[in-house]
Scaffold this motif. Sequence first.
Motif, mmCIF file in Angstrom:
data_model
loop_
_atom_site.group_PDB
_atom_site.id
_atom_site.type_symbol
_atom_site.label_atom_id
_atom_site.label_comp_id
_atom_site.label_asym_id
_atom_site.label_seq_id
_atom_site.Cartn_x
_atom_site.Cartn_y
_atom_site.Cartn_z
ATOM 1 N N UNK A 170 -9.873 9.068 -2.609
ATOM 2 C CA UNK A 170 -8.870 9.595 -3.536
ATOM 3 C C UNK A 170 -7.669 10.110 -2.745
ATOM 4 N N UNK A 171 -7.929 10.812 -1.651
ATOM 5 C CA UNK A 171 -6.841 11.341 -0.814
ATOM 6 C C UNK A 171 -5.993 10.204 -0.245
ATOM 7 N N UNK A 172 -6.629 9.124 0.191
ATOM 8 C CA UNK A 172 -5.898 7.975 0.732
ATOM 9 C C UNK A 172 -5.026 7.323 -0.339
ATOM 10 N N UNK A 173 -5.554 7.214 -1.539
ATOM 11 C CA UNK A 173 -4.780 6.646 -2.647
ATOM 12 C C UNK A 173 -3.582 7.536 -2.956
ATOM 13 N N UNK A 174 -3.809 8.844 -2.978
ATOM 14 C CA UNK A 174 -2.698 9.767 -3.214
ATOM 15 C C UNK A 174 -1.680 9.699 -2.078
ATOM 16 N N UNK A 175 -2.144 9.513 -0.836
ATOM 17 C CA UNK A 175 -1.219 9.393 0.294
ATOM 18 C C UNK A 175 -0.237 8.254 0.035
ATOM 19 N N UNK A 176 -0.731 7.141 -0.493
ATOM 20 C CA UNK A 176 0.144 6.006 -0.825
ATOM 21 C C UNK A 176 1.205 6.413 -1.841
ATOM 22 N N UNK A 177 0.793 7.193 -2.844
ATOM 23 C CA UNK A 177 1.740 7.616 -3.879
ATOM 24 C C UNK A 177 2.758 8.610 -3.336
ATOM 25 N N UNK A 178 2.290 9.618 -2.572
ATOM 26 C CA UNK A 178 3.222 10.603 -1.995
ATOM 27 C C UNK A 178 4.257 9.905 -1.122
ATOM 28 N N UNK A 179 3.795 8.978 -0.271
ATOM 29 C CA UNK A 179 4.715 8.274 0.624
ATOM 30 C C UNK A 179 5.622 7.335 -0.155
ATOM 31 N N UNK A 180 5.030 6.619 -1.100
ATOM 32 C CA UNK A 180 5.793 5.645 -1.877
ATOM 33 C C UNK A 180 6.894 6.279 -2.703
ATOM 34 N N UNK A 181 6.665 7.497 -3.169
ATOM 35 C CA UNK A 181 7.650 8.175 -4.008
ATOM 36 C C UNK A 181 8.498 9.172 -3.220
ATOM 37 N N UNK A 182 8.436 9.087 -1.893
ATOM 38 C CA UNK A 182 9.299 9.912 -1.053
ATOM 39 C C UNK A 182 10.716 9.356 -1.066
ATOM 40 N N UNK A 183 11.663 10.231 -0.862
ATOM 41 C CA UNK A 183 13.069 9.818 -0.882
ATOM 42 C C UNK A 183 13.470 9.212 0.462
ATOM 43 N N UNK A 184 14.512 8.380 0.469
ATOM 44 C CA UNK A 184 15.009 7.834 1.733
ATOM 45 C C UNK A 184 15.388 8.972 2.687
ATOM 46 N N UNK A 185 15.014 8.832 3.946
ATOM 47 C CA UNK A 185 15.303 9.844 4.954
ATOM 48 C C UNK A 185 14.169 10.822 5.194
ATOM 49 N N UNK A 186 13.151 10.828 4.306
ATOM 50 C CA UNK A 186 12.001 11.708 4.486
ATOM 51 C C UNK A 186 11.026 11.068 5.465
ATOM 52 N N UNK A 187 10.297 11.906 6.211
ATOM 53 C CA UNK A 187 9.296 11.418 7.150
ATOM 54 C C UNK A 187 8.017 11.019 6.413
ATOM 55 N N UNK A 188 7.487 9.848 6.762
ATOM 56 C CA UNK A 188 6.202 9.383 6.234
ATOM 57 C C UNK A 188 5.390 8.799 7.388
ATOM 58 N N UNK A 189 4.086 8.999 7.314
ATOM 59 C CA UNK A 189 3.192 8.468 8.351
ATOM 60 C C UNK A 189 2.492 7.233 7.805
ATOM 61 N N UNK A 190 2.598 6.133 8.512
ATOM 62 C CA UNK A 190 1.946 4.900 8.092
ATOM 63 C C UNK A 190 0.450 4.966 8.272
ATOM 64 N N UNK A 191 -0.239 3.999 7.709
ATOM 65 C CA UNK A 191 -1.707 3.925 7.855
ATOM 66 C C UNK A 191 -2.123 3.830 9.313
ATOM 67 N N UNK A 192 -1.227 3.292 10.155
ATOM 68 C CA UNK A 192 -1.530 3.140 11.584
ATOM 69 C C UNK A 192 -1.266 4.422 12.371
ATOM 70 N N UNK A 193 -0.818 5.492 11.696
ATOM 71 C CA UNK A 193 -0.579 6.771 12.347
ATOM 72 C C UNK A 193 0.827 6.972 12.879
ATOM 73 N N UNK A 194 1.677 5.955 12.763
ATOM 74 C CA UNK A 194 3.048 6.036 13.276
ATOM 75 C C UNK A 194 3.950 6.683 12.222
ATOM 76 N N UNK A 195 4.742 7.664 12.674
ATOM 77 C CA UNK A 195 5.694 8.337 11.791
ATOM 78 C C UNK A 195 7.031 7.604 11.802
#
Length: 198
Positions: A170-195
């Motif tokens: 559930x947390x992983x699914x939510x991570x996709x939503x939090x990242x996907x709905x982040x605004x341009x310029x915000x930091x997001x960490x990919x599944x591979x761990x790269x920011x």
Amino acid sequence: MRTVIKVSGIFVVFLIVSCVTVNIYFPAAEVQKAADSIVEDVRTKANDVQKETVPAPAPGPSSRLDLLKQFRFGPVNAHAAVNIDVSTPAIRGIRDSMKNRFFQLKPFYDKGAIGENNKGLVEARNIAGLNLQERSQVNKLIEQENKDRTALYQEIATANKLGSETVPQIATIFANSWRGKSQPGWWVQGDNGVWAKK
């Protein structure tokens, strides 16, 4: 003696034929819809939190073949229709708390001080440009937000009888939503761990 062997053989054949294999179905698509809805709600300016239930897909038309499957012997996969309930009082309370906090977090997202990690949590990124008071504030906000997010994921699993072992999914699914709905310029960490900045 032959009767005992014959009865034992029939019993063994009956057990083999009547075995049922149950595969537990995790409703990933339904949880993703619920996650998208919650994230959208938390990050909007509307003040009301709506009760929401994500319905399961409607069953297709039945046929004679479906009727015959009821009498099938051997292994069977069991899939339960699942409605993801995100309207319990506990979930509504957590959503309200997160929604009220978001507008305190947003300036720190905009400055690049915090970002969305791949575990569905907020993480400090670049706090070097913040003064002492802002650093204290951002650390407190991150702690409160992550506490609420962790409680939200657990509560969704509990409310929908998915089992505590599904909380990381559930947390992983939510991570996709939090990242996907982040605004341009915000930091997001990919599944591979790269920011990276979105």
